[in-house]
Design a protein around this motif. Structure first.
Motif, PDB file in Angstrom:
ATOM      1  N   SER A 172     -16.852   4.134   0.791  1.00 40.20           N
ATOM      2  CA  SER A 172     -16.542   3.948  -0.660  1.00 40.20           C
ATOM      3  C   SER A 172     -15.224   4.441  -1.255  1.00 40.20           C
ATOM      4  O   SER A 172     -14.926   3.963  -2.165  1.00 40.20           O
ATOM      5  N   HIS A 173     -14.862   5.837  -0.683  1.00 36.40           N
ATOM      6  CA  HIS A 173     -13.769   6.458  -1.264  1.00 36.40           C
ATOM      7  C   HIS A 173     -12.465   5.974  -0.607  1.00 36.40           C
ATOM      8  O   HIS A 173     -11.535   6.425  -0.923  1.00 36.40           O
ATOM      9  N   ILE A 174     -12.388   5.125   0.407  1.00 37.05           N
ATOM     10  CA  ILE A 174     -11.256   4.772   1.066  1.00 37.05           C
ATOM     11  C   ILE A 174     -10.689   3.878  -0.069  1.00 37.05           C
ATOM     12  O   ILE A 174     -11.165   2.972  -0.601  1.00 37.05           O
ATOM     13  N   ALA A 175      -9.192   4.219  -0.229  1.00 35.57           N
ATOM     14  CA  ALA A 175      -8.431   3.320  -1.039  1.00 35.57           C
ATOM     15  C   ALA A 175      -8.266   1.896  -0.692  1.00 35.57           C
ATOM     16  O   ALA A 175      -8.222   1.787   0.723  1.00 35.57           O
ATOM     17  N   ASP A 176      -8.206   0.998  -1.582  1.00 38.80           N
ATOM     18  CA  ASP A 176      -8.167  -0.460  -0.985  1.00 38.80           C
ATOM     19  C   ASP A 176      -7.149  -0.724  -0.109  1.00 38.80           C
ATOM     20  O   ASP A 176      -7.261  -1.608   0.999  1.00 38.80           O
TER      21      ASP A 176
END
Lengths: 406, 380
Positions: A302-306
């Protein structure tokens, strides 16, 4: 290993845990406001118990005293202890900590240790090295049967009193003006000051409140064990701090949760046979695997940038957690990894090592069956718990609640 | 008054450093001879030997506490590890007597291993956690020594430790131990002094001053801190090993939490981050209680007569330790409140402690940072 036995252990674990919680609250509040481990807190706790016990000895209670008078004496002792100990807490902050505001942390910590040693030795000088004995007449005796286990009425009293005090504390912190000031001060002292909050007063109030809770804790311990020694506070303080770290330092509900877990762990650890403990470890292993395989990768992803989110990248992160030892080490060694995968690999490796240790211990424990830890190892358990929590979740179970300024 | 102290301090400041070193060394070498020629009681030689053990501990702790700025409260545990290694490997307990060098290596290695294990979970975290974990570790070590009777004989301790043999030299008198320790101290201090001025020494100081800035300047905090913790643990293990040989008997009461605190106060009172300070702190704190005790129990009664203050004499024999610890506590608090830089301060620390005081800048000199003038130019 009968269920009654386990229930009895649970109740005594909760009792001890509640007392730890009363002390841990003082640590965690002070840490929240000042980012200082108040080492002298354990001694404040002992002094609270000593004052209450010696007040009762001085008044003189015996078995013939009528109940109403006993209650009166009891109240007087509690009040005397509360007032004196709270004053002591205020004084400690005033003399040993306030002149050091703005100094480095290590200096303040040293001052705290000096205060602690001074107080501990003052107890010996004033009260003598022998333990102080609580007058037995004042202590509620008697048992009740709950689920077939004999529970001391005193244990119920301790749990109820602690719960009431924690309720009171929560109300003060959440629902009153001074509580609001405390929260503001712990968030940002300078800003709070600019908003017109008397931060010095607030800090003093925090110390007074923490000391009062510790005093009651000291009194309860003196009643529970019948006596107090000059160095009792050292170990209790250490464990209460462990509890505060366990629940997340600066976090008030966290301190309570951590203290209860620690109390239970200590009592179960030496009271239950290894075969039964092994099942607890299995449960722990289940939790650990859940963290390693489900929760941690999900959070990391969930921390991966879009703009970078691709199924392949997500799979890479997830795989680091799934095939932790081999892949994680290989990832750490390879020079061409990006930061997120590198951090994930480190995290996965830590979780994996933890799970392997728990697994190994569980097997050893199952094999040992009916054997039991000798009660002299009780104190070692809380240390192991502390190390484990620092290793795998340094921010504590409920997360820490302090604002660190850079 | 102020002028006089300033003149005195400027006089002492002008004496070159090697004069002090030579004077201290000469005194140390001559010290056991005073006993040999009957000028001094053996008691004082024993006090001196014990002081040297503390000097070793204090300079070792200074590495962590003074140079790197980490509060380490379980230092005595590593001391205990070293001492018990000696006691187990060279005593009638298991009826073995290993070689001195092997034991020293094992003692240091084990202590370093424990230091590493303590460091792994804590050094990544905020500094306070190290304090509490090392404190707990110290207590756990003592409890384990007390409880693990199969190995350590519990509270009974291990008696009859064999004297060490170093290249055929059997060290068994206090004077010989004094010289053994003196050589060890000189070597350790020399190594630490070199480290202090090396790349890693500067990295430690940078971490102490500002961890975030140091990290961004390229110092790996965990690794540097780990190195400091492991090395100081090794020194404690070495001190412990020699201490056990010297004492010939050890039990867990030698390794109380208070011992750690005493070593911490030696470093603080001497001056954190300063090796001469640590040495001075250790010597002063170790000998002062003995001097006070002797003053009241033997010197004053001998001078004035045996009836001198009978109450005080009795109290000195029983209550003294308690007052001593209370005074220790008080001295630490007073010290950090009024003179946080210690007796023989490190220049950087002193400046940091008195940032607001312009006189300090003059006294310690602007030349401490060569780049400072440059930055001032930029600001103008």
């Amino acid at each position: 290993m009968s269920p009654e036995h386990i229930f009895g252990l649970t109740v005594s674990g909760l009792t001890v845990g509640m007392i730890y919680a009363l002390i841990a609250l003082g640590y965690t509040m002070v840490y929240g406001v000042l980012q200082l481990i108040n080492f002298a807190h354990g001694e404040v706790f002992t002094i609270g118990g000593y004052i209450a016990a010696s007040t009762l000895i001085w008044i003189g209670v015996d078995a013939t005293t009528p109940l109403a008078v006993k209650v009166l004496y009891f109240t007087v002792a509690v009040l005397v202890s509360l007032v004196l100990t709270a004053t002591l807490g205020w004084l400690i902050e005033r003399v040993a900590y306030r002149p050091l505001r703005g100094q480095t942390r290590i200096i303040a910590l040293l001052s705290a240790i000096g205060t602690s040693i001074f107080l501990q030795n003052m107890i010996v000088i004033i009260f003598g090295p022998q333990p102080i004995i609580m007058p037995t007449a004042i202590v509620p005796t008697g048992f009740v049967e709950i689920f077939g286990a004999r529970i001391r009425i005193l244990q119920i009293v301790i749990i109820v009193v602690s719960l009431l005090l924690m309720g009171l504390l929560t109300w003060i912190v959440k629902g009153t003006r001074i509580g609001k000031a405390m929260r503001a001060t712990s968030q940002d002292r300078e800003a709070a000051e600019m908003m017109g909050i008397e931060t010095n007063l607030t800090i003093s109030f925090t110390f007074v409140m923490g000391s009062a809770l510790a005093a009651i804790g000291g009194f309860l311990v003196a009643m529970y064990y019948g006596s107090l020694q000059f160095n009792t506070g050292f170990l209790y303080g250490l464990k209460a701090f462990t509890a505060a770290v366990l629940g997340g330092i600066g976090n008030i509900p966290g301190a309570v949760v951590g203290a209860l877990i620690l109390g239970l762990a200590e009592n179960w650890g030496v009271g239950l046979s290894l075969g039964v403990l092994a099942w607890l470890l299995v449960a722990g292993l289940g939790l650990g695997l859940y963290f390693q395989l489900v929760r941690a990768p999900r959070q990391r992803i969930s921390h991966i940038a879009d703009e970078f989110r691709t199924p392949a990248y997500e799979r890479q992160v997830r795989n680091v957690y799934r095939f932790a030892p081999v892949l994680a080490v290989r990832t750490l060694l390879s020079e061409r990894t990006d930061a997120l995968v590198h951090v994930s690999a480190q995290h996965a490796l830590r979780l994996m090592v933890g799970n392997i240790i728990i697994f190994g211990l569980a097997i050893v424990f199952f094999a040992s069956g009916d054997m039991q830890f000798a009660s002299k190892w009780q104190h070692v358990i809380s240390f192991v718990v502390l190390m484990a929590i620092l290793m795998f979740r340094p921010s504590g179970i409920l997360g820490e609640n302090i604002q660190e300024k850079v | 008054m102020a002028a006089i102290t300033a003149r005195i301090s400027s006089f002492f400041g002008r004496v070159p450093r090697w004069v002090y070193i030579v004077a201290v060394l000469a005194f140390a070498i001559a010290f056991p001879m005073l006993e040999y020629f009957g000028l001094m009681q053996t008691l004082w030689l024993r006090v001196g030997t014990r002081a040297l053990v503390y000097v070793l501990l204090a300079v070792g702790l200074n590495l962590v506490l003074g140079e790197t700025g980490l509060l380490h409260l379980g230092y005595v545990a590593f001391f205990a590890v070293g001492a018990y290694t000696t006691a187990i490997l060279s005593s009638p307990r298991f009826d073995i007597q290993w070689n001195f060098w092997v034991i020293i290596a094992i003692a240091m290695g084990l202590a370093m291993l424990f230091g590493f294990l303590i460091g792994v979970p804590t050094l990544r975290l905020r500094g306070d956690y190290l304090a509490i974990v090392t404190l707990a570790f110290g207590e756990i070590t003592r409890m384990t020594l007390n409880n693990w009777e199969g190995l350590t004989n519990g509270p009974g301790g291990i008696p009859g430790i064999y004297p060490p043999q170093i290249f055929g030299w059997t060290v068994d008198s206090p004077a010989e131990f004094f010289y053994l320790l003196l050589v060890t101290v000189v070597i350790v201090v020399w190594l630490l002094n070199n480290l202090k001025n090396s790349r890693i020494g500067r990295a430690w100081n940078a971490l102490r001053e500002d961890e975030i800035a140091a990290h961004h300047a390229g110092v790996g905090p965990t690794r540097a801190k780990m190195l400091a913790v492991v090395m100081s643990s090794g020194i404690a293990g070495l001190a412990g090993a020699i201490f056990a040989y010297y004492q010939q008997f050890i039990n867990p009461t030698y390794f109380l939490f208070m011992q750690s605190v005493i070593v911490v106060s030696m470093v603080v009172i001497g001056g954190m981050g300063s090796i001469p300070g640590a040495i001075l702190g250790a010597v002063v704190l170790d000998t002062t209680p003995e001097i006070i005790r002797q003053t009241f129990t033997s010197w004053l009664p001998a001078a004035i007569g045996p009836d001198f203050l009978p109450g005080v004499q009795a109290a000195m024999q029983t209550e003294f330790d308690r007052y001593r610890m209370a005074i220790f506590g008080l001295v630490i608090v007073l010290m950090v409140v009024f003179r946080p830089e210690g007796l023989l301060p490190n220049k950087l620390w002193r400046r940091e402690m008195h940032e607001e005081d312009p006189r300090e800048l003059e006294k310690t000199g602007q030349h401490l940072f060569d780049f400072e003038e440059g930055t001032q130019d930029l600001e103008v």
